[in-house]
Design a protein around this motif. Structure first.
Motif, PDB file in Angstrom:
ATOM      1  N   ILE A  51       0.838  -1.206   0.000  1.00 11.44           N
ATOM      2  CA  ILE A  51       0.000   0.000   0.000  1.00 11.44           C
ATOM      3  C   ILE A  51       0.870   1.253   0.000  1.00 11.44           C
ATOM      4  CG2 ILE A  51      -1.593   1.363   1.418  1.00 11.44           C
ATOM      5  CD1 ILE A  51      -2.920  -1.289   2.202  1.00 11.44           C
ATOM      6  N   GLU A  52       1.945   1.227   0.771  1.00  7.10           N
ATOM      7  CA  GLU A  52       2.850   2.379   0.785  1.00  7.10           C
ATOM      8  C   GLU A  52       3.425   2.630  -0.612  1.00  7.10           C
ATOM      9  OE1 GLU A  52       6.649   4.002   3.368  1.00  7.10           O
ATOM     10  OE2 GLU A  52       6.683   1.918   2.665  1.00  7.10           O
ATOM     11  N   GLU A  53       3.755   1.553  -1.329  1.00  3.87           N
ATOM     12  CA  GLU A  53       4.320   1.710  -2.665  1.00  3.87           C
ATOM     13  C   GLU A  53       3.267   2.242  -3.642  1.00  3.87           C
ATOM     14  OE1 GLU A  53       7.658   1.537  -5.258  1.00  3.87           O
ATOM     15  OE2 GLU A  53       7.409   1.450  -3.064  1.00  3.87           O
ATOM     16  N   ILE A  54       2.031   1.790  -3.501  1.00  2.47           N
ATOM     17  CA  ILE A  54       0.955   2.325  -4.344  1.00  2.47           C
ATOM     18  C   ILE A  54       0.805   3.823  -4.101  1.00  2.47           C
ATOM     19  CG2 ILE A  54      -1.550   2.305  -4.718  1.00  2.47           C
ATOM     20  CD1 ILE A  54      -1.472  -0.721  -4.081  1.00  2.47           C
ATOM     21  N   PHE A  55       0.804   4.207  -2.829  1.00  3.68           N
ATOM     22  CA  PHE A  55       0.719   5.631  -2.479  1.00  3.68           C
ATOM     23  C   PHE A  55       1.889   6.408  -3.067  1.00  3.68           C
ATOM     24  CE2 PHE A  55       2.632   8.711   0.460  1.00  3.68           C
ATOM     25  CZ  PHE A  55       1.694   9.728   0.383  1.00  3.68           C
ATOM     26  N   ALA A  56       3.112   5.865  -2.918  1.00  2.00           N
ATOM     27  CA  ALA A  56       4.298   6.567  -3.395  1.00  2.00           C
ATOM     28  C   ALA A  56       4.269   6.760  -4.905  1.00  2.00           C
ATOM     29  CB  ALA A  56       5.561   5.813  -2.973  1.00  2.00           C
ATOM     30  N   GLU A  57       3.813   5.750  -5.621  1.00  2.33           N
ATOM     31  CA  GLU A  57       3.821   5.799  -7.081  1.00  2.33           C
ATOM     32  C   GLU A  57       2.673   6.626  -7.653  1.00  2.33           C
ATOM     33  OE1 GLU A  57       6.011   4.558  -9.387  1.00  2.33           O
ATOM     34  OE2 GLU A  57       7.320   4.180  -7.672  1.00  2.33           O
ATOM     35  N   LYS A  58       1.536   6.601  -6.994  1.00  2.22           N
ATOM     36  CA  LYS A  58       0.328   7.185  -7.581  1.00  2.22           C
ATOM     37  C   LYS A  58      -0.154   8.469  -6.901  1.00  2.22           C
ATOM     38  CE  LYS A  58      -0.358   4.049 -10.763  1.00  2.22           C
ATOM     39  NZ  LYS A  58      -0.309   4.404 -12.199  1.00  2.22           N
ATOM     40  N   SER A  59       0.202   8.678  -5.638  1.00  2.00           N
ATOM     41  CA  SER A  59      -0.402   9.789  -4.896  1.00  2.00           C
ATOM     42  C   SER A  59       0.564  10.909  -4.530  1.00  2.00           C
ATOM     43  CB  SER A  59      -1.050   9.257  -3.605  1.00  2.00           C
ATOM     44  OG  SER A  59      -1.973   8.237  -3.882  1.00  2.00           O
ATOM     45  N   GLU A  60       1.809  10.558  -4.217  1.00  2.00           N
ATOM     46  CA  GLU A  60       2.749  11.574  -3.731  1.00  2.00           C
ATOM     47  C   GLU A  60       2.864  12.763  -4.672  1.00  2.00           C
ATOM     48  OE1 GLU A  60       6.706  10.585  -2.549  1.00  2.00           O
ATOM     49  OE2 GLU A  60       6.055   9.036  -1.143  1.00  2.00           O
ATOM     50  N   SER A  61       2.893  12.504  -5.968  1.00  2.00           N
ATOM     51  CA  SER A  61       3.112  13.574  -6.945  1.00  2.00           C
ATOM     52  C   SER A  61       1.957  14.560  -7.016  1.00  2.00           C
ATOM     53  CB  SER A  61       3.358  12.979  -8.333  1.00  2.00           C
ATOM     54  OG  SER A  61       2.237  12.229  -8.754  1.00  2.00           O
ATOM     55  N   THR A  62       0.833  14.227  -6.378  1.00  2.00           N
ATOM     56  CA  THR A  62      -0.328  15.125  -6.390  1.00  2.00           C
ATOM     57  C   THR A  62      -0.369  16.043  -5.175  1.00  2.00           C
ATOM     58  OG1 THR A  62      -1.810  13.619  -5.184  1.00  2.00           O
ATOM     59  CG2 THR A  62      -1.613  13.306  -7.569  1.00  2.00           C
ATOM     60  N   LEU A  63       0.515  15.816  -4.216  1.00  2.00           N
ATOM     61  CA  LEU A  63       0.452  16.543  -2.936  1.00  2.00           C
ATOM     62  C   LEU A  63       1.291  17.813  -3.019  1.00  2.00           C
ATOM     63  CD1 LEU A  63       0.720  13.467  -0.538  1.00  2.00           C
ATOM     64  CD2 LEU A  63      -1.342  14.568  -1.439  1.00  2.00           C
ATOM     65  N   ILE A  64       0.696  18.868  -3.538  1.00  2.00           N
ATOM     66  CA  ILE A  64       1.404  20.134  -3.718  1.00  2.00           C
ATOM     67  C   ILE A  64       1.266  21.007  -2.467  1.00  2.00           C
ATOM     68  CG2 ILE A  64       1.680  22.175  -5.169  1.00  2.00           C
ATOM     69  CD1 ILE A  64       2.284  19.497  -6.560  1.00  2.00           C
ATOM     70  N   GLU A  65       0.054  21.310  -2.073  1.00  2.00           N
ATOM     71  CA  GLU A  65      -0.171  22.125  -0.878  1.00  2.00           C
ATOM     72  C   GLU A  65       0.032  21.264   0.365  1.00  2.00           C
ATOM     73  OE1 GLU A  65      -3.460  24.680  -0.762  1.00  2.00           O
ATOM     74  OE2 GLU A  65      -2.857  25.726  -2.587  1.00  2.00           O
ATOM     75  N   PRO A  66       0.312  21.894   1.530  1.00  2.00           N
ATOM     76  CA  PRO A  66       0.613  21.127   2.749  1.00  2.00           C
ATOM     77  C   PRO A  66      -0.469  20.101   3.060  1.00  2.00           C
ATOM     78  CG  PRO A  66       1.081  23.454   3.089  1.00  2.00           C
ATOM     79  CD  PRO A  66       0.412  23.349   1.762  1.00  2.00           C
ATOM     80  N   THR A  67      -0.043  18.845   3.200  1.00  2.00           N
ATOM     81  CA  THR A  67      -0.973  17.744   3.443  1.00  2.00           C
ATOM     82  C   THR A  67      -0.386  16.792   4.464  1.00  2.00           C
ATOM     83  OG1 THR A  67      -1.783  17.867   1.152  1.00  2.00           O
ATOM     84  CG2 THR A  67      -2.268  15.861   2.390  1.00  2.00           C
ATOM     85  N   PHE A  68      -1.147  16.530   5.530  1.00  2.00           N
ATOM     86  CA  PHE A  68      -0.766  15.495   6.486  1.00  2.00           C
ATOM     87  C   PHE A  68      -1.351  14.169   5.998  1.00  2.00           C
ATOM     88  CE2 PHE A  68      -0.640  19.121   9.589  1.00  2.00           C
ATOM     89  CZ  PHE A  68       0.690  18.980   9.955  1.00  2.00           C
ATOM     90  N   VAL A  69      -0.472  13.252   5.620  1.00  2.00           N
ATOM     91  CA  VAL A  69      -0.895  11.902   5.244  1.00  2.00           C
ATOM     92  C   VAL A  69      -0.839  11.052   6.503  1.00  2.00           C
ATOM     93  CG1 VAL A  69      -0.396   9.888   3.821  1.00  2.00           C
ATOM     94  CG2 VAL A  69      -0.065  12.203   2.893  1.00  2.00           C
ATOM     95  N   THR A  70      -1.958  10.463   6.897  1.00  2.00           N
ATOM     96  CA  THR A  70      -2.066   9.795   8.195  1.00  2.00           C
ATOM     97  C   THR A  70      -2.398   8.317   8.033  1.00  2.00           C
ATOM     98  OG1 THR A  70      -4.436  10.264   8.409  1.00  2.00           O
ATOM     99  CG2 THR A  70      -2.909  11.969   9.170  1.00  2.00           C
ATOM    100  N   GLY A  71      -2.388   7.621   9.186  1.00  2.00           N
ATOM    101  CA  GLY A  71      -2.862   6.238   9.218  1.00  2.00           C
ATOM    102  C   GLY A  71      -2.001   5.250   8.467  1.00  2.00           C
ATOM    103  N   HIS A  72      -0.698   5.302   8.662  1.00  2.00           N
ATOM    104  CA  HIS A  72       0.201   4.379   7.969  1.00  2.00           C
ATOM    105  C   HIS A  72      -0.008   2.944   8.478  1.00  2.00           C
ATOM    106  CE1 HIS A  72       1.884   8.258   7.148  1.00  2.00           C
ATOM    107  NE2 HIS A  72       2.906   7.780   6.478  1.00  2.00           N
ATOM    108  N   PRO A  73       0.158   1.950   7.597  1.00  2.00           N
ATOM    109  CA  PRO A  73       0.056   0.554   8.038  1.00  2.00           C
ATOM    110  C   PRO A  73       1.086   0.215   9.120  1.00  2.00           C
ATOM    111  CG  PRO A  73      -0.066   0.696   5.641  1.00  2.00           C
ATOM    112  CD  PRO A  73       0.319   2.063   6.136  1.00  2.00           C
ATOM    113  N   VAL A  74       0.716  -0.715   9.977  1.00  2.00           N
ATOM    114  CA  VAL A  74       1.597  -1.129  11.075  1.00  2.00           C
ATOM    115  C   VAL A  74       2.928  -1.645  10.541  1.00  2.00           C
ATOM    116  CG1 VAL A  74       1.877  -2.804  12.946  1.00  2.00           C
ATOM    117  CG2 VAL A  74      -0.325  -1.639  12.636  1.00  2.00           C
ATOM    118  N   GLU A  75       2.902  -2.367   9.443  1.00  2.00           N
ATOM    119  CA  GLU A  75       4.109  -2.987   8.894  1.00  2.00           C
ATOM    120  C   GLU A  75       5.237  -1.994   8.636  1.00  2.00           C
ATOM    121  OE1 GLU A  75       5.515  -5.355   4.830  1.00  2.00           O
ATOM    122  OE2 GLU A  75       3.389  -4.983   5.188  1.00  2.00           O
TER     123      GLU A  75
END
Length: 488
Positions: free
Chosen positions: A353-377
């Protein structure tokens, strides 16, 4: 060669009994102080103020019986007005023999020329340090990027932008200290040499202590020693220090970089998010005079509330279907494959899930954004989310697609922490070179009782990149890591 000519000048000075590298100079004013004090002095005026100033020669114009020299110190530039009638023939000739780049001290009255240029009417000039190498072109500076980083001393001489960036860096760090001090945090220093490489997932640098005949790691994080201090009752601590990670170099990564980590007893990750906003807003105000920054061509006001959104929600939105670490590894691998995302065989659901987020979502986060709720792993030191046992009370702050901060409600259950460490150790044996080891002393400290604690880590270098508008992390580190230079 120019260097040979200047060396000959040094030898001539020494032969005449002059020291081209004297021990000290008694300065009465910085150039900035004179600029501020006499900002409104009318053109063609001469004051009774006698000043002793010092700076590097940046420009020199010989006009027969007059020499105009621009000198520069850290604060400003000023003109030296040198008249042969005032200083005499011998001193005038000696001044005329000075070179660009030389450090000089000058004595004389503060004045303005007929054109209104603030100047020192020179009565004497002392050579403070003879420059053997010519300056880079004042108007073009150092155009080769690699040379700018290797020869930062030369870059700072001629590049106003480089100096501005490091003024922003200084103001940012000073602002952090002020904000934390106002909130009763204690600044501490913890070891750089660690027996265990813990507190983050990263490859460490290994060294060896000869006397004790033992391997040691350069720290990859400040975290575990700072939390030991919370166990000891210090309640609110922070440290600003270098950490070292034996990883790649890029526009966002340098093997050694600066972190600010803080820990607050009786707080959780929501308190830490609030603190993060205050720290960065204050830093922007102190460094820039405004909370508005330019992010990739877009004006962003850091004073506005920052978005808070879960990692799983961003990842789900990006792939068009729900993803959650409770799902099987096989089902999440299928989601990744469908979206052309490569995953490793040893990864669990959370890491995918972290890799999906990194590949697909990170590049969209321009304005300050707190990404929360990371998996335990992927969060071995964070507490399990009180509402979802597959997630943690952790956040990462992203601005301009870059991660700037990481924080969480700290895991303070020593039994669960040991289990997490054991999982990391298994991951390391499976080939994860970034996984940590079992820190028995830290586990012992937890058994004395760590109160509920909120922890925060902010990357100073990336924050300065944001505030200064720098494109590369090398622009905000005075001496970044580079391949060795070959000297002929």
């Amino acid at each position: 060669m120019e260097r040979s000519r200047r060396l000959n000048a040094v030898n001539e000075l020494r032969g005449s009994g002059s020291n081209p590298y004297p021990y000290r100079f008694d300065r009465t004013h910085t150039l900035g102080q004179l600029r501020e004090t006499f900002a409104s002095l009318e053109a063609g005026s001469e004051t009774e103020t006698i000043a002793a100033v010092a700076g590097r020669i940046m420009l020199k114009r010989d006009q027969g019986k007059l020499i105009f020299i621009t000198i520069k110190d850290r604060s400003a530039e000023i003109q030296l007005f040198v008249s042969k009638a005032t200083v005499g023939d011998a001193q005038f000739d000696a001044i005329n023999n000075l070179d660009l780049g030389d450090w000089v001290g000058a004595h004389g009255a503060v004045m303005t020329t007929r054109k209104g240029e603030l100047s020192i009417k020179v009565t004497a000039v002392d050579l403070l340090s003879k420059a053997l190498r010519p300056l880079p072109d004042k108007f073009h500076g150092l155009t080769d990027i690699d040379t700018r980083y290797r020869q930062r001393y030369a870059d700072l001489i001629v590049n106003d932008e480089a100096r501005r960036v490091f003024e922003v860096r200084h103001a940012t760090i000073a602002s952090f200290r002020r904000t934390l001090r106002e909130r009763d945090y204690i600044e501490v220093e913890t070891p750089v040499l660690h027996i265990e490489a813990g507190g983050a997932q990263a490859r460490p640098f290994l060294t060896h202590h000869n006397t004790l005949d033992m391997p040691l790691f350069l720290r990859i994080a400040l975290e575990l020693h700072l939390k030991r201090l919370i166990v000891g009752g210090m309640e609110r601590v922070f440290e600003i220090g270098r950490v070292f990670r034996n990883e790649g170099i890029s526009t966002r990564h340098n093997p050694e970089f600066t972190m600010m980590e803080s820990y607050q007893a009786f707080a959780d990750h929501t308190d830490v998010m609030d603190l993060t906003e205050v720290l960065i807003r204050n830093a922007a105000l102190d460094a820039l005079g405004t909370t508005t920054v330019n992010i990739r061509g877009t004006e962003c006001d850091l004073a506005k509330p920052w978005r808070r959104v879960r990692m799983i929600d961003l990842a789900s939105e990006a792939v068009g279907e729900k993803v959650h670490p409770s799902q099987s590894v096989d089902s999440l691998r299928a989601v990744a494959k469908k979206n052309n995302i490569n995953v490793e065989a040893r990864w669990g659901s959370g890491r995918i899930i972290e890799e999906i987020f990194a590949e697909k979502s990170e590049s969209t986060l321009i304005e300050p954004t707190f990404v929360t709720g990371h998996p335990v792993e992927i969060s071995p030191l964070a507490r399990v989310d009180r509402n979802d046992p597959f997630l943690t009370e952790r956040f990462e702050l992203f601005v301009g697609t870059h991660e700037l901060a990481n924080g969480f409600s700290e895991l303070n259950d020593p039994i669960e922490q040991r289990e997490r460490f054991n999982e990391e150790a298994k991951s390391k044996l499976a080939g994860n070179l970034e996984a940590g080891t079992i820190d028995e002393d830290y586990l012992r400290a937890l058994e004395f009782g760590l109160p509920p604690t909120g922890g925060l880590g902010i990357g100073i270098d990336r924050l300065v990149m944001l505030l200064s508008g720098a494109a590369s992390i090398k622009d905000v580190i005075l001496f970044p890591t580079l391949r060795p230079e070959v000297f002929e």
